[in-house]
Design an enzyme around this catalytic site. Structure first.
Site, PDB file in Angstrom:
ATOM      1  N   GLU A  60       1.372  69.137  44.842  1.00 23.81           N
ATOM      2  CA  GLU A  60       1.831  69.374  46.215  1.00 23.81           C
ATOM      3  C   GLU A  60       0.862  70.188  47.091  1.00 23.81           C
ATOM      4  OE1 GLU A  60       5.867  70.795  46.146  1.00 23.81           O
ATOM      5  OE2 GLU A  60       6.547  68.844  45.464  1.00 23.81           O
ATOM      6  N   GLU A  68       8.460  64.223  40.236  1.00 25.35           N
ATOM      7  CA  GLU A  68       9.572  65.177  40.326  1.00 25.35           C
ATOM      8  C   GLU A  68      10.713  64.565  41.132  1.00 25.35           C
ATOM      9  OE1 GLU A  68       8.805  69.082  41.967  1.00 25.35           O
ATOM     10  OE2 GLU A  68       6.922  69.217  40.843  1.00 25.35           O
TER      11      GLU A  68
HETATM   12  C1  GCO Z   1       8.078  71.879  44.305  1.00 20.92           C
HETATM   13  C2  GCO Z   1       7.577  72.233  43.009  1.00 20.92           C
HETATM   14  C3  GCO Z   1       8.559  72.704  41.991  1.00 20.92           C
HETATM   15  C4  GCO Z   1       9.925  73.143  42.534  1.00 20.92           C
HETATM   16  C5  GCO Z   1      10.872  71.983  42.620  1.00 20.92           C
HETATM   17  C6  GCO Z   1      12.248  72.428  43.132  1.00 20.92           C
HETATM   18  O1  GCO Z   1       8.197  70.691  44.577  1.00 20.92           O
HETATM   19  O2  GCO Z   1       8.267  72.810  45.077  1.00 20.92           O
HETATM   20  O3  GCO Z   1       6.795  71.208  42.439  1.00 20.92           O
HETATM   21  O4  GCO Z   1       7.850  73.771  41.452  1.00 20.92           O
HETATM   22  O5  GCO Z   1      10.476  74.111  41.680  1.00 20.92           O
HETATM   23  O6  GCO Z   1      10.377  71.034  43.488  1.00 20.92           O
HETATM   24  O7  GCO Z   1      12.123  72.943  44.419  1.00 20.92           O
END
Ligand code: GCO
Length: 415
Positions: A161, A332
């Site tokens: 990200e 994710e």
């Molecule tokens: C994000 C990260 C994760 C978060 C998950 C929940 O996307 O911010 O990759 O570390 O914990 O997405 O918010």
């Protein structure tokens, strides 16, 4: 396990995702630990112990098997491996090699993230992501670790990200270094893109069959009032900047505005072998005379105040297919839901939408649910619970939520 047949690289990857600083415990040499000491966590929580995954990973891998999963996405912690600039800790590297060996023995495919938000304090003190030499520092780190990990890893995420790092750390100011400077945000993302290009080249040189990408957070941005041309124009612009500008950069080999000036970057052209997508939710852009715009939320929301909008993942997948025509891994997806009230439906609806995307020609190669277990949710500490397994942070007991059984059943059927 997913359907039999095909070679190892063809199997659909059913997995879960975590990140070092959020689950390991004992990470005292990075910028997030500093941020915590400076009061940056809303709940006052500390990542000191987190889920103690650093010591409990073998038991936690058994939980992954319980889920009928055949993959595990996790990150290595740069600040453990390179505590001081240019000084590498072989024991820290060995720890991750042991994790990888164990996963292989258990027939769990690693999806390895090399950078998941945190940086070593020595780098933070040099300006962190804003330092012009950030791409070089990251390249040195990656060139050190890839030879150790390459015997075990086929799927690599260089950086998690990049756009979120720029947004949260340099526009919203909620994450380290807590700046509110749009120019700095774009510069940080520019450096992260260059760092990705260098890492991509190293990983492909190590083995051309490696599959490499970033894990890119895609949050749909729709107009708050679809009859209002200002909201529509604003949503289109923000949607492009947040969701597609970085992907266009990694496809064309030039860093597009606003992250760059179309400058060519060595090794950046076509530097995604698949597109890693982190999908959670949608927001609405609303034009305002004072303050230019804000982002609003509508509909049913989860514990985090994020709209529960599984339908968005199909929109995202179809848009990415049309624009890039690449394989996609959901690196994710999940929802903050301590009571496990929405998660069962969200998982079922989302998997059905992945099946629909596949029918429409999107080659989805894997799904990593965020997360295996409750963990340290950055500035929200332990107040936001994303785990398929609930964690009692006093006893470190992991307890399956109903969703764990639902995901287990789904993963046994195959996509
Ligand atoms: C994000 C990260 C994760 C978060 C998950 C929940 O996307 O911010 O990759 O570390 O914990 O997405 O918010």
């Amino acid at each position: 396990m997913s359907k039999k047949g095909g070679n190892e690289m063809d199997k659909f990857l059913w997995g879960v995702a975590t990140a070092a600083h959020q689950v390991e415990g004992g990470n005292f040499n990075n910028d997030w630990w500093l941020w915590e000491q400076q009061g940056g966590i809303k709940t006052g929580d500390s990542s000191a112990v987190a889920c103690d995954h650093y010591h409990r990973y073998k038991e936690d891998f058994e939980l992954i098997k319980f889920l009928n999963n055949n993959a595990y996405r996790f990150s290595v912690e740069w600040s453990r491996i390179e505590k001081e600039e240019g000084v590498f800790d072989e024991d820290a590297i060995d720890h991750y090699v042991d994790m990888l060996e164990t996963l292989r023995e258990m027939r769990i495919e690693p999806v390895l993230t090399l950078h998941h938000f945190t940086i070593p304090i020595w780098l933070y003190n040099k300006g962190g992501f804003l330092n012009e030499k950030f791409p070089e520092y990251f390249e040195r780190f990656v060139s050190k670790v890839v030879p150790y990990f390459k015997p075990y890893v086929r799927y690599w995420i260089t950086i998690n990200e990049p756009v979120v790092i720029g947004t949260m750390g340099y526009i919203m100011g909620w994450w380290p270094p807590g700046h509110k400077n749009m120019k700095e945000a774009f510069k940080a993302v520019n450096h992260l893109i260059k760092a990705h290009a260098r890492a991509y080249r190293l990983i492909k040189e190590a083995n051309p069959d490696n599959k490499v990408s970033i894990a890119h957070n895609m949050t749909l941005i729709d107009p708050f009032r679809d009859w209002n041309p200002l909201d529509v124009a604003l949503a289109n612009r923000l949607n492009y900047i947040y969701n597609y500008a970085i992907l266009d950069s990694l496809s064309t080999g030039r860093i597009v505005k606003p992250f760059g000036n179309y400058e060519h970057v060595e090794g950046l052209l076509d530097s995604m072998d698949f597109i890693g997508i982190n999908y959670y939710t949608r927001v609405f852009a609303r034009f305002k005379l004072k303050g230019w715009f804000d982002l609003a939320v509508k509909g049913e929301t989860n514990d985090f105040g994020q709209e529960i909008y599984p339908e968005g993942i199909l929109r995202v997948l179809l848009s990415v297919k049309d624009r890039y025509g690449k394989d996609v891994m959901i690196t994710e997806h999940g929802t903050a839901d301590k009571a496990d009230k929405w998660r069962p439906r969200v998982i079922q609806d989302t998997i059905n939408l992945l099946r629909e995307a596949r029918k429409k020609g999107v080659n989805v190669i894997g799904y990593m649910h965020w997360s295996l277990m409750d963990n340290f949710e950055w500035a929200e500490g332990y107040s936001m619970r994303f785990g398929l397994f609930e964690v009692d942070f006093d006893t470190q007991e992991r307890k399956p939520r109903r969703s764990a059984y639902i995901y287990r059943e789904i993963a046994s059927e195959g996509l």
